[in-house]
Design a protein around this motif. Sequence first.
Motif, PDB file in Angstrom:
ATOM      1  N   GLN A  40       0.830  -1.207   0.000  1.00 52.40           N
ATOM      2  CA  GLN A  40       0.000   0.000   0.000  1.00 52.40           C
ATOM      3  C   GLN A  40       0.863   1.255   0.000  1.00 52.40           C
ATOM      4  OE1 GLN A  40      -3.025   0.349  -0.635  1.00 52.40           O
ATOM      5  NE2 GLN A  40      -4.040  -1.551  -0.101  1.00 52.40           N
ATOM      6  N   GLU A  41       1.899   1.273   0.839  1.00 50.58           N
ATOM      7  CA  GLU A  41       2.791   2.425   0.892  1.00 50.58           C
ATOM      8  C   GLU A  41       3.504   2.605  -0.450  1.00 50.58           C
ATOM      9  OE1 GLU A  41       6.517   4.286   3.480  1.00 50.58           O
ATOM     10  OE2 GLU A  41       5.795   2.276   3.965  1.00 50.58           O
ATOM     11  N   ALA A  42       3.918   1.502  -1.049  1.00 51.19           N
ATOM     12  CA  ALA A  42       4.594   1.570  -2.348  1.00 51.19           C
ATOM     13  C   ALA A  42       3.688   2.186  -3.405  1.00 51.19           C
ATOM     14  CB  ALA A  42       5.036   0.170  -2.790  1.00 51.19           C
ATOM     15  N   LEU A  43       2.447   1.723  -3.467  1.00 51.93           N
ATOM     16  CA  LEU A  43       1.501   2.267  -4.449  1.00 51.93           C
ATOM     17  C   LEU A  43       1.236   3.748  -4.200  1.00 51.93           C
ATOM     18  CD1 LEU A  43      -0.977  -0.742  -4.631  1.00 51.93           C
ATOM     19  CD2 LEU A  43       0.657  -0.023  -6.398  1.00 51.93           C
ATOM     20  N   HIS A  44       1.236   4.145  -2.939  1.00 56.24           N
ATOM     21  CA  HIS A  44       1.026   5.550  -2.590  1.00 56.24           C
ATOM     22  C   HIS A  44       2.204   6.422  -3.043  1.00 56.24           C
ATOM     23  CE1 HIS A  44      -0.430   8.986  -0.311  1.00 56.24           C
ATOM     24  NE2 HIS A  44       0.772   9.098   0.217  1.00 56.24           N
ATOM     25  N   LEU A  45       3.431   5.879  -2.975  1.00 60.04           N
ATOM     26  CA  LEU A  45       4.631   6.639  -3.345  1.00 60.04           C
ATOM     27  C   LEU A  45       4.846   6.752  -4.860  1.00 60.04           C
ATOM     28  CD1 LEU A  45       7.213   5.292  -0.732  1.00 60.04           C
ATOM     29  CD2 LEU A  45       6.249   7.599  -0.841  1.00 60.04           C
TER      30      LEU A  45
ATOM     31  N   PHE B  14       7.141   9.822  -6.556  1.00 61.04           N
ATOM     32  CA  PHE B  14       8.546   9.404  -6.656  1.00 61.04           C
ATOM     33  C   PHE B  14       8.905   8.950  -8.071  1.00 61.04           C
ATOM     34  CE2 PHE B  14      11.957   6.168  -5.635  1.00 61.04           C
ATOM     35  CZ  PHE B  14      12.954   7.109  -5.428  1.00 61.04           C
ATOM     36  N   ARG B  15       7.963   8.360  -8.783  1.00 59.01           N
ATOM     37  CA  ARG B  15       8.148   7.896 -10.172  1.00 59.01           C
ATOM     38  C   ARG B  15       9.436   7.081 -10.348  1.00 59.01           C
ATOM     39  NH1 ARG B  15       5.208  10.067 -14.219  1.00 59.01           N
ATOM     40  NH2 ARG B  15       7.006  10.128 -15.583  1.00 59.01           N
TER      41      ARG B  15
ATOM     42  N   GLU C 162       0.269  -9.299  -5.443  1.00 56.82           N
ATOM     43  CA  GLU C 162      -0.867  -8.409  -5.718  1.00 56.82           C
ATOM     44  C   GLU C 162      -0.372  -6.995  -6.009  1.00 56.82           C
ATOM     45  OE1 GLU C 162      -4.612  -6.815  -6.395  1.00 56.82           O
ATOM     46  OE2 GLU C 162      -3.869  -8.879  -6.497  1.00 56.82           O
ATOM     47  N   THR C 163       0.660  -6.566  -5.298  1.00 56.03           N
ATOM     48  CA  THR C 163       1.246  -5.255  -5.567  1.00 56.03           C
ATOM     49  C   THR C 163       1.808  -5.222  -6.986  1.00 56.03           C
ATOM     50  OG1 THR C 163       1.772  -4.980  -3.219  1.00 56.03           O
ATOM     51  CG2 THR C 163       2.931  -3.544  -4.776  1.00 56.03           C
ATOM     52  N   LEU C 164       2.492  -6.275  -7.390  1.00 57.32           N
ATOM     53  CA  LEU C 164       3.015  -6.380  -8.758  1.00 57.32           C
ATOM     54  C   LEU C 164       1.873  -6.278  -9.772  1.00 57.32           C
ATOM     55  CD1 LEU C 164       5.223  -7.038 -10.897  1.00 57.32           C
ATOM     56  CD2 LEU C 164       4.755  -9.463 -10.429  1.00 57.32           C
ATOM     57  N   ARG C 165       0.786  -7.002  -9.528  1.00 58.93           N
ATOM     58  CA  ARG C 165      -0.363  -6.966 -10.448  1.00 58.93           C
ATOM     59  C   ARG C 165      -0.893  -5.541 -10.587  1.00 58.93           C
ATOM     60  NH1 ARG C 165      -5.431  -6.519 -10.663  1.00 58.93           N
ATOM     61  NH2 ARG C 165      -5.822  -6.446  -8.437  1.00 58.93           N
TER      62      ARG C 165
ATOM     63  N   ALA D  33      -0.777  -2.862 -13.884  1.00 58.37           N
ATOM     64  CA  ALA D  33      -2.032  -2.343 -14.434  1.00 58.37           C
ATOM     65  C   ALA D  33      -1.987  -0.833 -14.644  1.00 58.37           C
ATOM     66  CB  ALA D  33      -3.193  -2.710 -13.514  1.00 58.37           C
ATOM     67  N   LEU D  34      -0.963  -0.180 -14.105  1.00 59.11           N
ATOM     68  CA  LEU D  34      -0.837   1.274 -14.254  1.00 59.11           C
ATOM     69  C   LEU D  34      -0.385   1.631 -15.669  1.00 59.11           C
ATOM     70  CD1 LEU D  34       0.930   2.042 -10.850  1.00 59.11           C
ATOM     71  CD2 LEU D  34      -1.470   2.448 -11.442  1.00 59.11           C
TER      72      LEU D  34
END
Length: 163
Positions: free
Chosen positions: A73-78, A82-83, A100-103, A107-108
Amino acid sequence: LFWEMLILRARHVEAGVMPSRAPGAAASDATNRAGSQGRRRILVVDDEHEVRDMLVEYLEGRGFEARGASDGQEALHLLPDFRPHVILLDIALPGLSGMETLRRIKALPREVCVVMISGIADVDIARQTLAMGAADYVPKPVDFMYLDSVLEVHTLMGQFDPK
């Protein structure tokens, strides 16, 4: 298991994308190629703060701009601010799993190179993450020369988005 991981790694050799220089040159070369775009950005996602902090410190010492996140969750928020050019993503994360984070990252709309890291010695999981779009897999404990070569390989393959 070692041989199976070696076979996965051999795919890069077969594709002719193994580093042509010493692995230690990887990070500085990647940083130099950034040119006016600034330093290459790497996001390290690992719930073990010792591992995360050690990797961030190592990468910063190699010339990268590195940040850490303790979970998916923190990674997706950053990501939007941060790009990162590369994400080092642990597979075993609390809450939102690494897979799930990878998925969600894949998807972005913006393509980013995701390298999975894990202390879980499971070749099937490694293969599954590669099939889901991960660029590579690095086992824990992280061998820094191996990490340098992984970053070099993906630099040569054009995996870094300079934007």
